[in-house]
Design an enzyme around this catalytic site. Structure first.
Site, PDB file in Angstrom:
ATOM      1  N   LYS A  93     -18.948 -16.213   2.809  1.00 58.34           N
ATOM      2  CA  LYS A  93     -20.313 -16.101   3.071  1.00 58.34           C
ATOM      3  C   LYS A  93     -21.046 -15.556   1.969  1.00 58.34           C
ATOM      4  O   LYS A  93     -20.829 -14.635   1.153  1.00 58.34           O
ATOM      5  CB  LYS A  93     -20.688 -15.033   4.170  1.00 58.34           C
ATOM      6  CG  LYS A  93     -20.224 -15.439   5.392  1.00 58.34           C
ATOM      7  CD  LYS A  93     -20.472 -14.720   6.537  1.00 58.34           C
ATOM      8  CE  LYS A  93     -19.957 -15.103   8.067  1.00 58.34           C
ATOM      9  NZ  LYS A  93     -20.369 -13.882   9.017  1.00 58.34           N
ATOM     10  N   GLY A 100      -7.917  -7.596  -1.121  1.00 57.84           N
ATOM     11  CA  GLY A 100      -7.951  -8.585   0.274  1.00 57.84           C
ATOM     12  C   GLY A 100      -7.254  -9.885  -0.089  1.00 57.84           C
ATOM     13  O   GLY A 100      -6.144 -10.052  -0.253  1.00 57.84           O
ATOM     14  N   GLY A 129     -12.397  -4.004   1.872  1.00 57.64           N
ATOM     15  CA  GLY A 129     -14.063  -3.500   1.853  1.00 57.64           C
ATOM     16  C   GLY A 129     -14.279  -2.566   0.921  1.00 57.64           C
ATOM     17  O   GLY A 129     -15.381  -2.860   0.366  1.00 57.64           O
ATOM     18  N   ARG A 135       0.844  -1.204  -0.053  1.00 55.89           N
ATOM     19  CA  ARG A 135      -0.013  -0.003  -0.193  1.00 55.89           C
ATOM     20  C   ARG A 135       0.960   1.236  -0.018  1.00 55.89           C
ATOM     21  O   ARG A 135       0.488   2.393  -0.557  1.00 55.89           O
ATOM     22  CB  ARG A 135      -0.914  -0.048   1.155  1.00 55.89           C
ATOM     23  CG  ARG A 135      -2.150  -0.901   0.944  1.00 55.89           C
ATOM     24  CD  ARG A 135      -3.220  -0.762   2.006  1.00 55.89           C
ATOM     25  NE  ARG A 135      -4.389  -1.348   1.721  1.00 55.89           N
ATOM     26  CZ  ARG A 135      -5.431  -1.552   2.788  1.00 55.89           C
ATOM     27  NH1 ARG A 135      -5.295  -1.447   3.887  1.00 55.89           N
ATOM     28  NH2 ARG A 135      -6.712  -1.856   2.295  1.00 55.89           N
TER      29      ARG A 135
HETATM   30  C1  3PG Z   1      -8.630  -1.390   5.234  1.00 57.71           C
HETATM   31  O1  3PG Z   1      -7.603  -1.769   5.577  1.00 57.71           O
HETATM   32  O2  3PG Z   1      -9.641  -2.214   4.817  1.00 57.71           O
HETATM   33  C2  3PG Z   1      -8.634  -0.005   5.177  1.00 57.71           C
HETATM   34  O3  3PG Z   1      -7.393   0.712   5.266  1.00 57.71           O
HETATM   35  C3  3PG Z   1     -10.007   0.592   5.944  1.00 57.71           C
HETATM   36  O4  3PG Z   1      -9.685   0.080   7.112  1.00 57.71           O
HETATM   37  P1  3PG Z   1     -11.033  -0.029   8.368  1.00 57.71           P
HETATM   38  O5  3PG Z   1     -11.543  -1.231   7.559  1.00 57.71           O
HETATM   39  O6  3PG Z   1     -10.352  -0.379   9.553  1.00 57.71           O
HETATM   40  O7  3PG Z   1     -11.840   1.325   8.491  1.00 57.71           O
HETATM   41 MG    MG Z   2     -11.175  -2.992   6.724  1.00 62.69          MG
END
Ligand code: 3PG
Ligand code: MG
Length: 418
Positions: free
Chosen positions: A206, A375, A398, A40
């Protein structure tokens, strides 16, 4: 893009507040926090280099973890400042706060091309509350705002949303960084008119987490390949036994509706035809989160539609992997979100790795555009040793999922229209 990007700004000599997502995995080693994966940070370098070359004064703001308003020293961004300095090959100043006098004093000393990283913005509860007074304080030293934190763009927090409004109200401009622009291009525009066949691979635990994405992509894809534990809910919906597999029995209707919609749209919607299963045996121990730890014994292939009563599914089987790979290799556009199984355990990694290999083959031999939706799938690709061999890997978790669902991300909405 419908929003301003850094290329639209005249940044020379200007003080820019730049939101980055430096929420990187860290680990304590010999009493020090070290960064496990700097992807990142690396991905923001093009934006930062561009702004430095063009003589901007940079004030970087970011979060790390979820300190919930506490100054948790293990969640300090100081190690990130050091790493960033290495990567930029120039000094990066650090202030152990993100608002107030100390920050303003340091900003006052910045020369064109200088970089300052502020301390974890989530040391203040006002950040997540998107408190307007806090956003004013964050915005105070800056003339313009740049958001390059795609991974945090689904959060309407002070540093991702509130500051943009403050700066815009003052007549400043709010622009997307180059990483943000790339993420929106690959996860958005590129999937609007995809080269066909467009194959979507969806995994994860899920159905409830992925249903909106499934629903939206049925409108765009030619084929959807399902894996991961959510496949067991589909199996249940089709009337088969799932043994001890993870299922959401309250989501079978949802699963059936997705299958029916795919059929109505003539979208090929494939579920696993075989699985690697194991027998979970309670060890009587608890993990760090207080959950019982199971020993997964006797991993084996199950080629029957029903999963035996004592067994739990952990991966797609070889026949499924073969069928999926064949389809993936012929694709021209691929979107992959979510692993096919519990790939962290090598006994259950083969399904995910075969998919990863097929995605790379399609990219390299068939000229496919391969887009990896962040992810766990990115982690899986790295574990398979195939990290850099796809077209695009998202830095969002997310955020990617919400964007693929079709949601308007608050961090993007707040930027200035072109
Ligand atoms: C992540 O790693 O998903 C983002 O940096 C957002 O972090 P958070 O889910 O703690 O808001
Ligand atoms: Mg997150």
């Amino acid at each position: 893009m419908a929003k301003l990007t850094v290329k639209d700004l005249n940044v020379r000599g200007k003080r820019l507040l730049v939101r980055v997502d430096y929420n990187v995995p860290m680990e304590e080693k010999d009493g020090q926090m070290v960064i496990n994966d700097a992807t990142r940070i690396k991905e923001t370098i093009p934006t930062l280099d561009y702004l430095i070359q063009n003589g901007a004064r940079l004030i970087l703001v970011a979060h790390l973890g979820r300190p919930k308003g506490q100054r948790d020293p293990s969640l300090s961004l100081r190690p990130v400042a050091n790493k960033l300095a290495d990567m930029l090959c120039r000094p990066v100043a650090f202030v152990d706060d993100c608002i107030g006098e100390k920050v303003e004093k340091t900003v006052g000393l910045l020369q064109p091309g200088d970089v300052l990283l502020l301390e974890n913005v989530r040391y203040y509860n006002e950040e997540e509350a998107n408190d307007p007074a806090f956003a004013e304080k964050l915005a105070r030293p800056a003339e313009h705002y740049v958001n390059d934190a795609f991974g945090a763009a689904h959060r309407a927090h002070a540093s991702t949303e509130g500051v943009a409004r403050v700066i815009a109200k003052r007549g400043g401009q709010c622009a997307a960084g180059l990483l943000m622009e790339r993420e929106l291009k690959f996860l958005g525009d590129e999937l609007e008119k995809p080269a066909r066949p467009f194959v979507v691979i969806l995994g994860g635990a899920k159905v409830s987490d992925k249903i909106k994405v499934i629903d939206r992509l049925i409108d765009k894809a030619d084929t959807i390949l399902i894996g991961g534990a959510m496949a067991y809910t589909f199996k249940l919906a089709n009337g088969y036994k799932t043994g001890k597999s993870l299922v959401e029995s309250d989501r079978v209707e949802m699963a059936r509706a997705a299958v029916a919609k795919a059929k109505a749209r003539n979208v090929q919607f494939l579920l696993p035809v075989d699985n690697i299963v194991a027998t979970p045996v309670d060890t009587g121990k608890l993990n760090k989160k207080g959950k019982p730890v199971f020993d997964l014994q006797n991993p084996r292939l199950n080629s029957q539609p029903d999963i035996p009563a004592d067994a739990e599914g952990f991966d797609i089987g070889p026949e499924t992997a073969r069928r999926y790979a064949e389809i993936i290799r012929k694709a021209k556009t691929i979107l992959w979100n979510g692993p096919m199984g519990m790939f962290e355990d090598k006994r259950f990694a083969e399904g995910t790795f075969s998919v990863a290999k097929a995605v790379v083959e399609a990219t390299e031999k068939n000229g496919a555009k391969s887009i990896i939706g962040g992810g766990d799938s990115v982690k899986a690709l790295h574990n398979a040793g195939l990290g850099e061999r796809v077209t695009f890997m998202s830095t969002g978790g997310g955020a990617s999922l919400e964007f693929l669902e079709g949601a308007v991300l608050p961090g993007v909405a707040a930027l200035t229209d072109k």
